[in-house]
Design a protein around this motif. Sequence first.
Motif, mmCIF file in Angstrom:
data_model
loop_
_atom_site.group_PDB
_atom_site.id
_atom_site.type_symbol
_atom_site.label_atom_id
_atom_site.label_comp_id
_atom_site.label_asym_id
_atom_site.label_seq_id
_atom_site.Cartn_x
_atom_site.Cartn_y
_atom_site.Cartn_z
ATOM 1 N N HIS A 102 0.835 -1.002 -0.060
ATOM 2 C CA HIS A 102 -0.188 0.147 -0.346
ATOM 3 C C HIS A 102 0.724 1.287 0.108
ATOM 4 N N SER B 203 7.431 -8.954 27.961
ATOM 5 C CA SER B 203 6.184 -7.571 27.657
ATOM 6 C C SER B 203 5.551 -7.512 29.200
ATOM 7 N N PHE C 35 1.617 -4.237 32.172
ATOM 8 C CA PHE C 35 2.329 -5.169 30.802
ATOM 9 C C PHE C 35 2.690 -3.753 30.278
ATOM 10 N N ARG D 255 4.644 3.956 15.420
ATOM 11 C CA ARG D 255 3.945 3.467 14.727
ATOM 12 C C ARG D 255 3.520 5.253 13.861
ATOM 13 N N ASN E 231 -6.130 -9.696 3.631
ATOM 14 C CA ASN E 231 -4.555 -9.139 3.216
ATOM 15 C C ASN E 231 -4.536 -8.844 4.721
ATOM 16 N N VAL F 61 -1.558 -7.063 6.494
ATOM 17 C CA VAL F 61 -0.852 -6.736 6.312
ATOM 18 C C VAL F 61 -1.418 -4.687 5.919
ATOM 19 N N CYS F 62 -1.363 -4.228 5.212
ATOM 20 C CA CYS F 62 -2.027 -3.177 4.644
ATOM 21 C C CYS F 62 -3.289 -2.737 5.239
ATOM 22 N N THR G 41 -4.118 -3.184 8.175
ATOM 23 C CA THR G 41 -3.736 -2.651 9.273
ATOM 24 C C THR G 41 -3.910 -0.790 10.178
ATOM 25 N N ALA G 42 -3.389 -0.377 8.342
ATOM 26 C CA ALA G 42 -2.961 1.242 8.420
ATOM 27 C C ALA G 42 -4.736 1.913 8.436
ATOM 28 N N TYR G 43 -5.749 1.219 8.037
ATOM 29 C CA TYR G 43 -6.982 2.670 7.112
ATOM 30 C C TYR G 43 -7.158 2.529 8.137
ATOM 31 N N PRO H 181 2.342 -9.800 13.441
ATOM 32 C CA PRO H 181 2.085 -9.110 14.801
ATOM 33 C C PRO H 181 1.747 -7.686 14.623
ATOM 34 N N ASP H 182 1.320 -6.830 13.783
ATOM 35 C CA ASP H 182 0.642 -5.668 13.448
ATOM 36 C C ASP H 182 -0.803 -5.599 13.701
ATOM 37 N N LEU I 22 -1.731 -6.431 16.359
ATOM 38 C CA LEU I 22 -1.887 -5.655 18.042
ATOM 39 C C LEU I 22 -2.616 -4.405 17.410
ATOM 40 N N SER I 23 -3.364 -4.254 16.137
ATOM 41 C CA SER I 23 -4.321 -3.056 15.899
ATOM 42 C C SER I 23 -5.905 -3.803 16.231
ATOM 43 N N GLU J 99 -0.330 -13.649 23.539
ATOM 44 C CA GLU J 99 -0.532 -13.458 24.964
ATOM 45 C C GLU J 99 0.375 -12.508 24.980
ATOM 46 N N GLU J 100 1.515 -12.891 23.964
ATOM 47 C CA GLU J 100 3.194 -12.234 24.106
ATOM 48 C C GLU J 100 3.214 -10.572 23.107
ATOM 49 N N PRO K 15 -0.984 -9.552 25.477
ATOM 50 C CA PRO K 15 -1.774 -9.142 26.097
ATOM 51 C C PRO K 15 -2.800 -9.046 26.570
#
Lengths: 110, 231
Positions: free
Chosen positions: A2, A85, A93, A100, B135, B137-138, B140-142, B166-167, B170-171, B198-199, B202
């Motif tokens: 993107h 973590s 945590f 970001r 997808n 990856v992409c 997640t930014a929007y 992970p992104d 995370l989001s 969890e890592e 959490p």
Amino acid sequence: MHEMSIMQNILDIVAETTAREQGTRVTRIDLAIGERAGVMIDALTFAFEAMSPRTIAAEAELIISEIPLRYQCPTCARPGTEQLSQCPACASFYEMVQGRELQITAIEIE
Amino acid sequence: MCDSCGCPADNSTSARRIDLAQDILSRNNDIAGHNRRHLRDRAIFCLNIISAPGSGKTSFLERLGRDYGRETAMAVIVGDQQTDNDQRRLQEAGLAAVQINTGAACHLDADMVHRAMHKLDLASCKLLIIENIGNMVCPTAYDLGEELRIAVISTPEGEDKPAKYPDLILSSDVLLINKVDLLPYLTFDLQECCRQVEEIKPGLPVFAVSATSGEGMAAFWQWLKERWPAE
């Protein structure tokens, strides 16, 4: 993937700002891109080379600052790492406090 | 005045630095904010579902429509590069659905969702679900204007999917592990998958579900209903 769309957003902001400031040429664009912003710097640079010709930013230099990841304990402010973590001191945590970013910090126009 | 020798000619550079500190996706975020206000004003709860292609997003929504569509009016905005296959599948499951074809784009943005929202009759809708492009990856930014972001992985993809992407974890606000009906035939380690989640994030709620057998659907639906503001 993107990065083209991200670059289009950058070029739109650059064009709008230059018009508002009554500039005629953009000489420099400064970006701050976080390590966890999901953007590949090489792909972004490629997108700039492919998309900036014939725009007001055609001659601009693209300067990208990479912002490293930073974690911090929300309770005792102890700096953390990605590998750990939980804070060893107070078991909270860790929170990601930096990394970001997806920001256009400044432009230089004439 | 010339800045090299002091002669009257004006050759001084007129370059000016303009500090912006502006989010590159600010336009997207503004439209997402507009979508969110529009939906909140109409008491419509909005979800954004993100996963790899083939994790079973559409099957999951078909199941959700069949099991709970009578109880709660739902509509779906579904994104794919091409075809309206998913729109037709969702409509056959009794859901109001509108397809977005992105052509080249690898993600949905808030403007595409805004335009699709106006193609739907949202008058009686209580739950609007956005099925993003496959997808991890992409998208997640929007921000699209959703209240909750749902990540989906499926058991054939392997238990290390959270660690590899992970992104998205995370989001997201919740993770669904789909296709658990296939566990007897796979080496997928559910416990290890949850440990990785969890890592990375959490406390992230995780639901093991199967759109095929219906396992775990009721628990997820119960959790989801508790997230809606009281009417």
